[in-house]
Structure formats: C-alpha cells, structure tokens
Design a protein around this motif. Sequence first.
Motif, PDB file in Angstrom:
ATOM      1  N   LYS A   1       8.216 -15.824 -12.014  1.00  0.00           N
ATOM      2  CA  LYS A   1       9.198 -14.381 -11.750  1.00  0.00           C
ATOM      3  C   LYS A   1       8.858 -13.377 -10.221  1.00  0.00           C
ATOM      4  N   ARG A   2       9.611 -12.548  -9.680  1.00  0.00           N
ATOM      5  CA  ARG A   2       9.792 -11.619  -8.332  1.00  0.00           C
ATOM      6  C   ARG A   2      10.500 -10.762  -8.249  1.00  0.00           C
ATOM      7  N   PHE A   3       9.868  -9.851  -8.113  1.00  0.00           N
ATOM      8  CA  PHE A   3      10.753  -7.887  -7.717  1.00  0.00           C
ATOM      9  C   PHE A   3      10.647  -7.699  -7.001  1.00  0.00           C
ATOM     10  N   HIS A   4      11.013  -6.688  -6.426  1.00  0.00           N
ATOM     11  CA  HIS A   4      11.582  -5.336  -4.694  1.00  0.00           C
ATOM     12  C   HIS A   4      11.203  -4.165  -5.475  1.00  0.00           C
ATOM     13  N   SER A   5      10.416  -3.991  -4.327  1.00  0.00           N
ATOM     14  CA  SER A   5       9.842  -2.196  -4.330  1.00  0.00           C
ATOM     15  C   SER A   5      11.588  -1.659  -4.626  1.00  0.00           C
ATOM     16  N   THR A   6      10.556  -0.356  -4.982  1.00  0.00           N
ATOM     17  CA  THR A   6      12.677   0.623  -4.665  1.00  0.00           C
ATOM     18  C   THR A   6      11.780   2.200  -4.183  1.00  0.00           C
ATOM     19  N   ALA A   7      10.411   2.135  -3.688  1.00  0.00           N
ATOM     20  CA  ALA A   7       9.763   2.951  -3.506  1.00  0.00           C
ATOM     21  C   ALA A   7      10.394   4.033  -2.257  1.00  0.00           C
ATOM     22  N   TYR A   8      11.137   2.981  -1.468  1.00  0.00           N
ATOM     23  CA  TYR A   8      11.672   3.772  -0.446  1.00  0.00           C
ATOM     24  C   TYR A   8      13.304   3.414  -0.855  1.00  0.00           C
ATOM     25  N   ASN A   9      13.943   3.770  -1.735  1.00  0.00           N
ATOM     26  CA  ASN A   9      15.040   3.389  -1.427  1.00  0.00           C
ATOM     27  C   ASN A   9      15.580   4.884  -1.789  1.00  0.00           C
TER      28      ASN A   9
ATOM     29  N   MET B   1       2.574  -0.689  -5.170  1.00  0.00           N
ATOM     30  CA  MET B   1       1.606  -0.784  -4.071  1.00  0.00           C
ATOM     31  C   MET B   1       2.473  -0.719  -3.090  1.00  0.00           C
ATOM     32  N   ASP B   2       3.448  -0.780  -2.755  1.00  0.00           N
ATOM     33  CA  ASP B   2       4.513  -0.832  -1.386  1.00  0.00           C
ATOM     34  C   ASP B   2       4.377   1.054  -0.973  1.00  0.00           C
ATOM     35  N   ALA B   3       4.464   1.703  -1.839  1.00  0.00           N
ATOM     36  CA  ALA B   3       3.729   3.056  -1.556  1.00  0.00           C
ATOM     37  C   ALA B   3       2.359   3.578  -0.991  1.00  0.00           C
ATOM     38  N   SER B   4       1.597   2.499  -1.200  1.00  0.00           N
ATOM     39  CA  SER B   4       0.127   2.574  -1.056  1.00  0.00           C
ATOM     40  C   SER B   4      -0.274   1.949  -0.241  1.00  0.00           C
ATOM     41  N   PHE B   5       1.061   1.438   0.739  1.00  0.00           N
ATOM     42  CA  PHE B   5       0.542   1.387   2.322  1.00  0.00           C
ATOM     43  C   PHE B   5       0.798   2.502   3.149  1.00  0.00           C
ATOM     44  N   VAL B   6      -0.185   3.284   3.675  1.00  0.00           N
ATOM     45  CA  VAL B   6      -0.082   4.691   4.236  1.00  0.00           C
ATOM     46  C   VAL B   6      -0.359   4.410   5.630  1.00  0.00           C
ATOM     47  N   ASP B   7      -0.434   2.816   6.323  1.00  0.00           N
ATOM     48  CA  ASP B   7      -0.461   3.324   7.902  1.00  0.00           C
ATOM     49  C   ASP B   7       0.824   3.607   8.926  1.00  0.00           C
ATOM     50  N   HIS B   8       1.062   4.374   9.139  1.00  0.00           N
ATOM     51  CA  HIS B   8       1.731   4.996  10.087  1.00  0.00           C
ATOM     52  C   HIS B   8       3.124   3.591  10.751  1.00  0.00           C
TER      53      HIS B   8
ATOM     54  N   GLN C   1      14.714 -11.599   8.291  1.00  0.00           N
ATOM     55  CA  GLN C   1      14.581 -10.212   8.454  1.00  0.00           C
ATOM     56  C   GLN C   1      15.728  -9.802   8.081  1.00  0.00           C
ATOM     57  N   PRO C   2      15.230  -8.162   7.372  1.00  0.00           N
ATOM     58  CA  PRO C   2      14.459  -7.815   8.373  1.00  0.00           C
ATOM     59  C   PRO C   2      12.164  -8.557   6.796  1.00  0.00           C
ATOM     60  N   GLY C   3      11.828  -8.709   8.135  1.00  0.00           N
ATOM     61  CA  GLY C   3      10.447  -9.443   7.342  1.00  0.00           C
ATOM     62  C   GLY C   3       9.762  -8.522   6.677  1.00  0.00           C
ATOM     63  N   HIS C   4       9.011  -9.003   5.546  1.00  0.00           N
ATOM     64  CA  HIS C   4       8.480  -7.953   4.877  1.00  0.00           C
ATOM     65  C   HIS C   4       7.055  -8.653   3.770  1.00  0.00           C
TER      66      HIS C   4
ATOM     67  N   TYR D   1       3.466   1.406   8.942  1.00  0.00           N
ATOM     68  CA  TYR D   1       4.014   0.435   7.908  1.00  0.00           C
ATOM     69  C   TYR D   1       5.168   1.442   7.752  1.00  0.00           C
ATOM     70  N   VAL D   2       4.949   2.484   7.259  1.00  0.00           N
ATOM     71  CA  VAL D   2       5.483   3.429   6.495  1.00  0.00           C
ATOM     72  C   VAL D   2       6.862   4.024   7.653  1.00  0.00           C
ATOM     73  N   VAL D   3       7.354   4.091   8.179  1.00  0.00           N
ATOM     74  CA  VAL D   3       8.221   4.427   9.514  1.00  0.00           C
ATOM     75  C   VAL D   3       8.746   2.984   9.749  1.00  0.00           C
ATOM     76  N   SER D   4       8.300   1.888   9.648  1.00  0.00           N
ATOM     77  CA  SER D   4       9.364   0.593   9.602  1.00  0.00           C
ATOM     78  C   SER D   4      10.067   0.282   8.038  1.00  0.00           C
ATOM     79  N   ARG D   5       9.288   1.147   7.127  1.00  0.00           N
ATOM     80  CA  ARG D   5       9.907   1.093   5.863  1.00  0.00           C
ATOM     81  C   ARG D   5      11.199   2.111   5.687  1.00  0.00           C
ATOM     82  N   ARG D   6      10.907   2.664   6.099  1.00  0.00           N
ATOM     83  CA  ARG D   6      11.649   4.421   5.743  1.00  0.00           C
ATOM     84  C   ARG D   6      12.862   3.734   6.902  1.00  0.00           C
TER      85      ARG D   6
END
Length: 451
Positions: A443-451, A374-381, A348-351, A383-388
């Motif tokens: 290699k692994r990368f984690h999004s900073t789109a919602y930082n 890619m993270d910012a391209s998922f526009v499902d409401h 948790q949290p799942g991703h 998903y966006v609310v959960s990321r925020r």
Amino acid sequence: VYPIREGGRILEFIYSSKRLKTKGGLTAGTATTHYYASEEFNIKQEKTKSFTCSPQEVIFGGDYKQSTYCHLLLGLLFWDEVELIASTFAYSIVQAFASFEEQWEEICSDIKDGTLSSRITLPRMRKAVLDIISPNPCLASQIEAICRDSKASNWYGIVPRLWPNAKYVYSIMTGSMQPYLKKLRHYAVSLPLVSADYGSTEGWIGVNLDPCLPPEDVTFAVIPTFSYFEFIPLYKKKQDLTSSTVGYIEGEPVPLSQVKLGQEYELVLTTFTGLYRYRLGDVVEVAGFHNGTPKLNFIFRRELILTVNIDKNTENDLQLAVERGSEVLSKYGGELVDFTSHAEVMHQPGHYMIYWEIKGEVEERVLGECCGVMDASFVDHGYVVSRRTNSIGPLELCIVETGTFNKVLDYFIGNGAALGQFKTPRCTNNHILLRILNLCTIKRFHSTAYN
C-alpha cells in the motif's frame, strides 16, 4: 543494584559471524565475534559465576535463525536458573521473541520429548544441543499453558512469566535502538531495562553508572583511559538555506578536562590500536560529571541521512517524525514493527519515502493520517519551505508486507553482517535493499499535510 545468584545463567541472544584471514595473516571479523571467541569471554563467566545458557556451537553456528531457536529452547530448559536476559543490541531480543511467537509450540514439543526440531540442520549445533536436553513433559506443559494465556494478550509480560527469577534485561538501548523499547517493554513489563555501556567498534567510551534509570534518561561516564578523547564543540547556527552542513558551527577541539555542562560535542578518538584523531560521528551532550569525568548523553549520529535539495534531516529528525506517526497508529490498534526511509530524487519533485512494516488491521484513512503527521513533523526550515513551494513533493508512506524486514536482515546476514551487531538502516540508497522494499510494498499513501 540488581544482585544475581552465583551459579545462575544468562539467556544471551548473541551471535558470531564468520572470521577471515587477511593477506598479512591477521584474523578479521566483527568486534563481538572476536570477543565471544576470546579467553576473556570464558574468564568473565568464571569470575562472575554466571554462565550463558547456550554452548559455543550455538553462538558460532553461523545461521542466526537456527541459533535463535536453540537460544530460546535452552533458555527455557534452564528457566529457573536464568538471572537476566541480554544481547548486544535491543533489536536481537525483540527479534528473538518475535520468532518465539511463531515457534513456541515446536519448542514445547522438543522440551516434552527431549528432541530437536528438524529446522536445526547444522551437525555441530545439533549434537551440542541434544547432549544437553532430555525429556521434561512437566516443564513443557507449564510453558505451554503460559504461552496459550499470553498469546491471548498479545504476549504482554511474557518474559517475567517464563523466567520468574530474572532480575533485568540488559542491552544497548540508546540511539538507533530506541524504536525497539516500546516492544521490549511490552514483553518485559515491570522487569527493569538496563541500558548497556557506550562503546563502538573503534573504541569503548563510557559506562552507565545509573542502571536503575530508564534507557531514555541514561548517561555514560567517560573512562579517561579507554582512549585519548577530544570533543569538537557544536553550536547550532541560525537557519541558513545555502549551508551544506547539518545546522552546526564547529569550534576548536577541546580535551576531556575542558568540556562544559550542557554543551553539545562531536567525539574524537585517538586509540591505542592506531586510530589518530578519528571522528566518531556521534553527537553527545555533557549532562553532568562523575568526580572529574563528564557524563554524556548520546544525542544522535551526525550524518545527514535525508536530503533532496536544501533540506537537512538527521536520524534523530526521522526518528521523531516516525514516533509521532506511530502514536496515531497505536491509537487505532496498530503496531509499528520496523521502518526505514529513502530520499527519492530520480523523479521531480524529489520526496521522502518512509517504509513501514506494521502489525494489526488498520483502516487506510488512519494510515493516510499517519503519513500526514510524519510529513508535518519534519521541522527543518529548508524542508518546510521546500514543501510549501512544492520543490519537495509530498511524503510517501509505503506499507510493506509482513516479514519484509526479515528479508532485509537476511540480505545483510548473507553479505557478512552479524545479527549481534545488526542495525536496521534508517535511511538507504542501496539499490538491492530498495528493490526488496518496493517489491514487498502492498500500500502507498501520499501526504496531504501541505495541500
């Protein structure tokens, strides 16, 4: 639209899988395997006067790597007779030419000496191919010169250079095959890409009446006698975070004669072979009519494939996100070979986790940017609310080593899948597949789109 010469050949990347007998004595196997073994397959060749380059021993060899090598070798031996390049799915053609990039020198050697590589170990396949080939040093030199030149340009336009009389490339190129179009165009350049008709294992549906259209714009005219067709109207609902469905309200099913232009539907089939009101799971849009029959635009498979809690993302949503991320990759000289995804909910949290196999050297900052895009391209409401609110964690981009998706293919083939019908799963919870992917992640990368 693209007339071919009588007596020409088709370079078909087609593969049969094993068939088995049921307890009741019926022969069971994939749809394409039944077809290649049928009399109809031979009748089609006789009637069209167009013959596949490879004998049955290659098609039914049972080892896709050996079959691919022989398809390429025989296709080059008959280079001036080949009228078109074909496969069931676009993936098979891209996979074959990826193999060719590695094996062309060995193939040229076989053509030059009239021999067959030691990699071909199946006795029946080996004998059948050796019965066809004979030494041709002149042809081998021509092919070698083309390959050396093409290698320098990353194999751009290799198909029309090797087969100058080919009129088009023919395959299923819609739906989950669209990610391979970019690479296919790279190989084929100006050679037309003709998207094959719309069918499924459960039943055939429609035909492409406009073969000159690019695959992205193709529609399929429904043939009313293939099955009894019904269509469930789908209406996009307002965003509802508590709903468990994928953003649609379903109407009452309507018959073929009552569909409306511009409306989206889920297909339902009742077939002559015993399926009754079978929900295919395909979402289509009525894009027009041919006489009285609707012309369908395939939209996506309806299954919900990525979800952690209240988020709802389909294969189409994933594909759009990956396309936007790969556009960034392309700007910096990288190429996306293949991809899949997984919704990680054990911690948790799942991703979301997206696995990429790439070609070319790309800086880590670029891959980090791809991840954020890619993270910012998922526009499902949801998903966006959960990321925020951080109830869904940052998207994770996993770069896997070269050849990983070949290992994925080998796993499925080893479990009875046929290459001719193989589709890379765009989302997986298969623990063996995830083990392969995670072991191969470099290699692994984690999004900073919602930082």
